[in-house]
Motif scaffolding. Structure first.
Motif, PDB file in Angstrom:
ATOM      1  N   SER A 134      12.095   1.458  -5.045  1.00  0.00           N
ATOM      2  CA  SER A 134      12.606   1.706  -6.459  1.00  0.00           C
ATOM      3  C   SER A 134      11.794   1.317  -7.510  1.00  0.00           C
ATOM      4  O   SER A 134      11.702   2.327  -8.510  1.00  0.00           O
ATOM      5  CB  SER A 134      13.792   0.937  -6.640  1.00  0.00           C
ATOM      6  OG  SER A 134      13.560  -0.451  -6.888  1.00  0.00           O
ATOM      7  N   ILE A 135      10.628   0.720  -7.311  1.00  0.00           N
ATOM      8  CA  ILE A 135       9.515   0.481  -8.206  1.00  0.00           C
ATOM      9  C   ILE A 135       9.157   1.921  -9.041  1.00  0.00           C
ATOM     10  O   ILE A 135       8.862   2.085 -10.164  1.00  0.00           O
ATOM     11  CB  ILE A 135       8.491  -0.361  -7.888  1.00  0.00           C
ATOM     12  CG1 ILE A 135       9.053  -1.698  -7.347  1.00  0.00           C
ATOM     13  CG2 ILE A 135       7.382  -0.532  -8.717  1.00  0.00           C
ATOM     14  CD1 ILE A 135       9.486  -2.514  -8.524  1.00  0.00           C
ATOM     15  N   GLN A 136       8.530   2.928  -8.065  1.00  0.00           N
ATOM     16  CA  GLN A 136       7.982   3.864  -8.258  1.00  0.00           C
ATOM     17  C   GLN A 136       8.862   4.733  -9.687  1.00  0.00           C
ATOM     18  O   GLN A 136       8.258   5.452 -10.434  1.00  0.00           O
ATOM     19  CB  GLN A 136       7.562   4.976  -7.326  1.00  0.00           C
ATOM     20  CG  GLN A 136       8.871   5.403  -6.403  1.00  0.00           C
ATOM     21  CD  GLN A 136       8.706   6.283  -5.608  1.00  0.00           C
ATOM     22  OE1 GLN A 136       8.029   7.163  -5.649  1.00  0.00           O
ATOM     23  NE2 GLN A 136       8.838   5.784  -3.960  1.00  0.00           N
ATOM     24  N   GLY A 137      10.237   4.638  -9.394  1.00  0.00           N
ATOM     25  CA  GLY A 137      11.061   5.382 -10.074  1.00  0.00           C
ATOM     26  C   GLY A 137      11.057   5.117 -11.716  1.00  0.00           C
ATOM     27  O   GLY A 137      11.208   5.859 -12.617  1.00  0.00           O
TER      28      GLY A 137
ATOM     29  N   ILE B  73      -2.179   6.169  -3.339  1.00  0.00           N
ATOM     30  CA  ILE B  73      -1.718   5.956  -1.913  1.00  0.00           C
ATOM     31  C   ILE B  73      -3.020   5.602  -0.964  1.00  0.00           C
ATOM     32  O   ILE B  73      -2.895   4.883  -0.121  1.00  0.00           O
ATOM     33  CB  ILE B  73      -1.312   7.439  -1.442  1.00  0.00           C
ATOM     34  CG1 ILE B  73      -0.001   7.733  -1.951  1.00  0.00           C
ATOM     35  CG2 ILE B  73      -1.064   7.418   0.045  1.00  0.00           C
ATOM     36  CD1 ILE B  73       0.365   9.213  -1.802  1.00  0.00           C
ATOM     37  N   SER B  74      -4.456   5.959  -1.389  1.00  0.00           N
ATOM     38  CA  SER B  74      -5.462   5.692  -0.816  1.00  0.00           C
ATOM     39  C   SER B  74      -5.435   4.017  -0.911  1.00  0.00           C
ATOM     40  O   SER B  74      -6.001   3.690   0.005  1.00  0.00           O
ATOM     41  CB  SER B  74      -6.683   6.132  -1.506  1.00  0.00           C
ATOM     42  OG  SER B  74      -6.296   7.854  -1.068  1.00  0.00           O
ATOM     43  N   LEU B  75      -5.353   3.540  -1.809  1.00  0.00           N
ATOM     44  CA  LEU B  75      -5.497   2.215  -1.966  1.00  0.00           C
ATOM     45  C   LEU B  75      -4.415   1.186  -1.378  1.00  0.00           C
ATOM     46  O   LEU B  75      -4.383  -0.165  -1.245  1.00  0.00           O
ATOM     47  CB  LEU B  75      -5.582   1.946  -3.633  1.00  0.00           C
ATOM     48  CG  LEU B  75      -6.776   2.637  -4.260  1.00  0.00           C
ATOM     49  CD1 LEU B  75      -6.803   2.148  -5.597  1.00  0.00           C
ATOM     50  CD2 LEU B  75      -8.064   1.772  -3.658  1.00  0.00           C
ATOM     51  N   ILE B  76      -3.058   1.815  -0.998  1.00  0.00           N
ATOM     52  CA  ILE B  76      -2.273   1.118  -0.540  1.00  0.00           C
ATOM     53  C   ILE B  76      -2.658   0.222   0.824  1.00  0.00           C
ATOM     54  O   ILE B  76      -2.044  -1.123   0.798  1.00  0.00           O
ATOM     55  CB  ILE B  76      -0.830   1.766  -0.085  1.00  0.00           C
ATOM     56  CG1 ILE B  76      -0.063   2.183  -1.227  1.00  0.00           C
ATOM     57  CG2 ILE B  76       0.095   1.105   0.832  1.00  0.00           C
ATOM     58  CD1 ILE B  76       0.948   3.254  -0.991  1.00  0.00           C
ATOM     59  N   PRO B  77      -3.118   0.600   1.580  1.00  0.00           N
ATOM     60  CA  PRO B  77      -3.775  -0.137   2.746  1.00  0.00           C
ATOM     61  C   PRO B  77      -4.398  -1.478   2.278  1.00  0.00           C
ATOM     62  O   PRO B  77      -4.422  -2.553   2.979  1.00  0.00           O
ATOM     63  CB  PRO B  77      -4.854   0.769   3.650  1.00  0.00           C
ATOM     64  CG  PRO B  77      -4.183   1.942   3.204  1.00  0.00           C
ATOM     65  CD  PRO B  77      -3.746   1.929   1.846  1.00  0.00           C
ATOM     66  N   TRP B  78      -5.070  -1.510   1.357  1.00  0.00           N
ATOM     67  CA  TRP B  78      -5.755  -2.732   0.677  1.00  0.00           C
ATOM     68  C   TRP B  78      -5.114  -3.692  -0.305  1.00  0.00           C
ATOM     69  O   TRP B  78      -5.468  -4.503  -0.971  1.00  0.00           O
ATOM     70  CB  TRP B  78      -7.001  -2.487   0.058  1.00  0.00           C
ATOM     71  CG  TRP B  78      -8.214  -1.767   0.984  1.00  0.00           C
ATOM     72  CD1 TRP B  78      -8.833  -2.488   1.972  1.00  0.00           C
ATOM     73  CD2 TRP B  78      -8.333  -0.557   1.447  1.00  0.00           C
ATOM     74  NE1 TRP B  78      -9.751  -1.762   2.750  1.00  0.00           N
ATOM     75  CE2 TRP B  78      -9.298  -0.437   2.512  1.00  0.00           C
ATOM     76  CE3 TRP B  78      -7.764   0.841   1.313  1.00  0.00           C
ATOM     77  CZ2 TRP B  78      -9.699   0.533   3.071  1.00  0.00           C
ATOM     78  CZ3 TRP B  78      -8.158   2.014   1.851  1.00  0.00           C
ATOM     79  CH2 TRP B  78      -9.140   1.888   2.862  1.00  0.00           C
ATOM     80  N   ALA B  79      -3.660  -3.072  -0.324  1.00  0.00           N
ATOM     81  CA  ALA B  79      -2.596  -4.162  -1.267  1.00  0.00           C
ATOM     82  C   ALA B  79      -2.383  -5.349  -0.495  1.00  0.00           C
ATOM     83  O   ALA B  79      -1.624  -5.427   0.204  1.00  0.00           O
ATOM     84  CB  ALA B  79      -1.612  -3.539  -1.602  1.00  0.00           C
ATOM     85  N   GLY B  80      -3.305  -6.290  -1.035  1.00  0.00           N
ATOM     86  CA  GLY B  80      -3.056  -7.683  -0.263  1.00  0.00           C
ATOM     87  C   GLY B  80      -1.878  -8.520  -0.855  1.00  0.00           C
ATOM     88  O   GLY B  80      -1.458  -9.583  -0.083  1.00  0.00           O
TER      89      GLY B  80
ATOM     90  N   PHE C 231       3.016  -3.200  -6.078  1.00  0.00           N
ATOM     91  CA  PHE C 231       4.020  -2.679  -7.280  1.00  0.00           C
ATOM     92  C   PHE C 231       3.115  -1.859  -8.256  1.00  0.00           C
ATOM     93  O   PHE C 231       3.772  -0.982  -8.761  1.00  0.00           O
ATOM     94  CB  PHE C 231       4.700  -3.901  -8.002  1.00  0.00           C
ATOM     95  CG  PHE C 231       5.660  -4.655  -7.129  1.00  0.00           C
ATOM     96  CD1 PHE C 231       6.288  -4.234  -5.918  1.00  0.00           C
ATOM     97  CD2 PHE C 231       6.184  -5.852  -7.464  1.00  0.00           C
ATOM     98  CE1 PHE C 231       6.959  -4.762  -5.084  1.00  0.00           C
ATOM     99  CE2 PHE C 231       7.278  -6.460  -6.985  1.00  0.00           C
ATOM    100  CZ  PHE C 231       7.577  -6.090  -5.704  1.00  0.00           C
ATOM    101  N   LEU C 232       1.888  -2.407  -8.678  1.00  0.00           N
ATOM    102  CA  LEU C 232       1.176  -1.668  -9.619  1.00  0.00           C
ATOM    103  C   LEU C 232       0.645  -0.323  -8.886  1.00  0.00           C
ATOM    104  O   LEU C 232       0.830   0.724  -9.957  1.00  0.00           O
ATOM    105  CB  LEU C 232      -0.156  -2.633  -9.794  1.00  0.00           C
ATOM    106  CG  LEU C 232      -1.077  -1.943 -10.587  1.00  0.00           C
ATOM    107  CD1 LEU C 232      -0.475  -1.497 -12.288  1.00  0.00           C
ATOM    108  CD2 LEU C 232      -2.565  -2.684 -10.915  1.00  0.00           C
ATOM    109  N   LEU C 233       0.491  -0.199  -7.614  1.00  0.00           N
ATOM    110  CA  LEU C 233      -0.005   1.141  -7.045  1.00  0.00           C
ATOM    111  C   LEU C 233       1.543   1.864  -7.010  1.00  0.00           C
ATOM    112  O   LEU C 233       1.287   3.049  -7.252  1.00  0.00           O
ATOM    113  CB  LEU C 233      -0.540   1.023  -5.773  1.00  0.00           C
ATOM    114  CG  LEU C 233      -1.819   0.082  -5.631  1.00  0.00           C
ATOM    115  CD1 LEU C 233      -2.016  -0.174  -4.191  1.00  0.00           C
ATOM    116  CD2 LEU C 233      -2.994   1.099  -6.252  1.00  0.00           C
TER     117      LEU C 233
ATOM    118  N   PHE D  46       1.656   5.452  -8.649  1.00  0.00           N
ATOM    119  CA  PHE D  46       2.150   6.684  -7.937  1.00  0.00           C
ATOM    120  C   PHE D  46       3.231   7.514  -8.686  1.00  0.00           C
ATOM    121  O   PHE D  46       3.415   8.731  -8.585  1.00  0.00           O
ATOM    122  CB  PHE D  46       2.553   6.234  -6.421  1.00  0.00           C
ATOM    123  CG  PHE D  46       3.191   7.419  -5.561  1.00  0.00           C
ATOM    124  CD1 PHE D  46       2.523   8.030  -4.880  1.00  0.00           C
ATOM    125  CD2 PHE D  46       4.626   7.578  -5.808  1.00  0.00           C
ATOM    126  CE1 PHE D  46       3.110   9.098  -4.114  1.00  0.00           C
ATOM    127  CE2 PHE D  46       5.361   8.360  -4.989  1.00  0.00           C
ATOM    128  CZ  PHE D  46       4.487   9.391  -4.076  1.00  0.00           C
ATOM    129  N   GLY D  47       4.236   6.649  -9.190  1.00  0.00           N
ATOM    130  CA  GLY D  47       5.423   7.335  -9.721  1.00  0.00           C
ATOM    131  C   GLY D  47       5.169   7.927 -11.115  1.00  0.00           C
ATOM    132  O   GLY D  47       5.697   8.971 -11.334  1.00  0.00           O
TER     133      GLY D  47
END
Length: 388
Positions: free
Chosen positions: A246-249, A283-290, A296-298, A302-303
């Motif tokens: 829901s964060i993206q909304g 989206i590209s950076l999501i795999p590196w979201a530690g 949430f920031l990504l 995206f939103g």
């Protein structure tokens, strides 16, 4: 035509219900695997089957939508959506659910196409952009609340989220009684789907239809696969996954509420290119979201990008499509949204069979960035005709 502000609210509510077709179930998918005796890949087809149906029936509806009254299509579609949700609540196996979701797609097809067509009937120029911004806000509110509602209802039982769709039934009655007919009976409409297909010879229309596919392909790379990442990495169940989705909304609401101001300063095609840049990078950076804070920031980025793209793309297709075949063109346009939604779990699910979720998000993000580059390269070929 006596079209009041609360009538626009009716259209926005219709889109909210249509948007909930996917967003309600997304955070619940992992929880459905065990009671339905299936696998994550099989359960993900609950998203794909209704979008495939919607894509098919958007084209069928598009063949005659320019010839009939708008409400004659919209009201039955709302009823179908509500009834299929009610029947799905009582279903006990995946095969039955897939059939019901396919039928539900018929209702979703009409709901999305008719809203855009009625906005095209009523509004002109930047007022159209403003109205589409309000519709995008409804989609964004759905992005925020629907996963929360779905995740919350799933705490009672895996099938309880289907009850949300039943709300379409009383709403259909309100639409029938209170929403005015917007089709002008001037005899100029009725070219059918063949005429709409011929309009694709206009590069602007053809490319905008592709953009519709691309942005919803990218959206569903998040909607379908992020809950599995949240479960694997953070141990989140359906309710927590719904809160994260829901964060993206929040960002979509902020962008959509200001889209008219942005459109006054920049061409729609530039806004679209900027939006795809934000979507692809995030989206590209999501795999590196530690951590959750980075994730949430990504999702906010995206939103914001999705809000720019979705509102500007829909506004652009309304503006550049000829009035006499607008319904057919919009049906093709909306079909490609659902083709994108359907293709995303299939294509990316296939990639997931051989690689991990990191590669899925990375490849999806690269696709978004490439679309942004191509769109900005083509910007001079677009001339916004705000007087249509």
């Amino acid at each position: 035509m006596n079209f009041k502000p609360y009538h626009l609210l009716f259209l926005a509510t219709t889109v909210f219900f249509a948007m909930a077709g996917g967003a309600i179930l997304a955070p619940v998918l992992p929880q459905m695997v065990e009671p339905l005796s299936s696998t994550p890949n099989e359960v993900a087809q609950l998203m794909a089957v209704y979008t495939i149906s919607t894509a098919i029936f958007s084209l069928i509806i598009g063949h005659f939508v320019d010839r009939v009254n708008r409400k004659a299509v919209l009201v039955p579609c709302l009823v179908i959506n509500g009834l299929m949700g009610l029947f799905s609540f009582f279903a006990t196996d995946l095969h039955t659910l897939l059939i019901l979701r396919f039928v539900q797609g018929i209702g979703i097809a009409g709901m999305m196409s008719l809203v855009m067509l009625m906005i095209g009937d009523v509004y002109k120029g930047l007022d159209r952009v403003h109205s589409m911004g309000r519709v995008s806000m409804a989609i964004a509110i759905g992005s925020v609340t629907a996963p929360l509602i779905g995740g919350g209802l799933a705490t009672i039982g895996w099938n309880y989220p289907f009850l949300f769709y039943v709300m379409s039934l009383p709403f259909a009655l309100l639409v029938f009684l209170l929403l005015p007919e917007t089709k002008e009976c001037d005899g100029s409409y009725g070219g059918g789907l063949g005429t709409a297909v011929r309009e694709l010879r206009d590069f602007r229309i053809l490319y905008t239809v592709f953009l519709s596919f691309a942005i919803f392909f990218l959206l569903f790379s998040i909607v379908v696969f992020l809950p599995f990442m949240l479960k694997d990495v953070f141990g989140f169940a359906a309710k927590e996954a719904g809160m994260v989705l829901s964060i993206q909304g929040i960002a979509i609401i902020m962008v959509a509420s200001n889209i008219k101001k942005l459109a006054e300063k920049l061409p729609l095609i530039v806004l679209i290119g900027m939006g795809f840049s934000l979507v692809g990078i995030s989206i590209s950076l999501i795999p590196w979201a530690g951590s959750l804070s980075v994730l949430f920031l990504l999702l906010l980025v995206f939103g914001g990008g999705f809000g720019l793209c979705q509102t500007a793309i829909d506004s652009q297709i309304i503006q550049i499509s000829p009035p006499q075949s607008r319904g057919g063109v919009l049906s093709i346009h909306n079909t490609m949204k659902y083709v994108g939604q359907s293709a995303s779990p299939v294509v990316l699910g296939g990639i997931l069979l051989y690689f991990d979720l990191h590669i899925v998000f990375l490849l999806s993000g690269i696709f978004g960035i490439l679309v942004a580059v191509v769109t900005l390269a083509f910007r001079k070929r677009f001339v916004v005709e705000s007087n249509i």
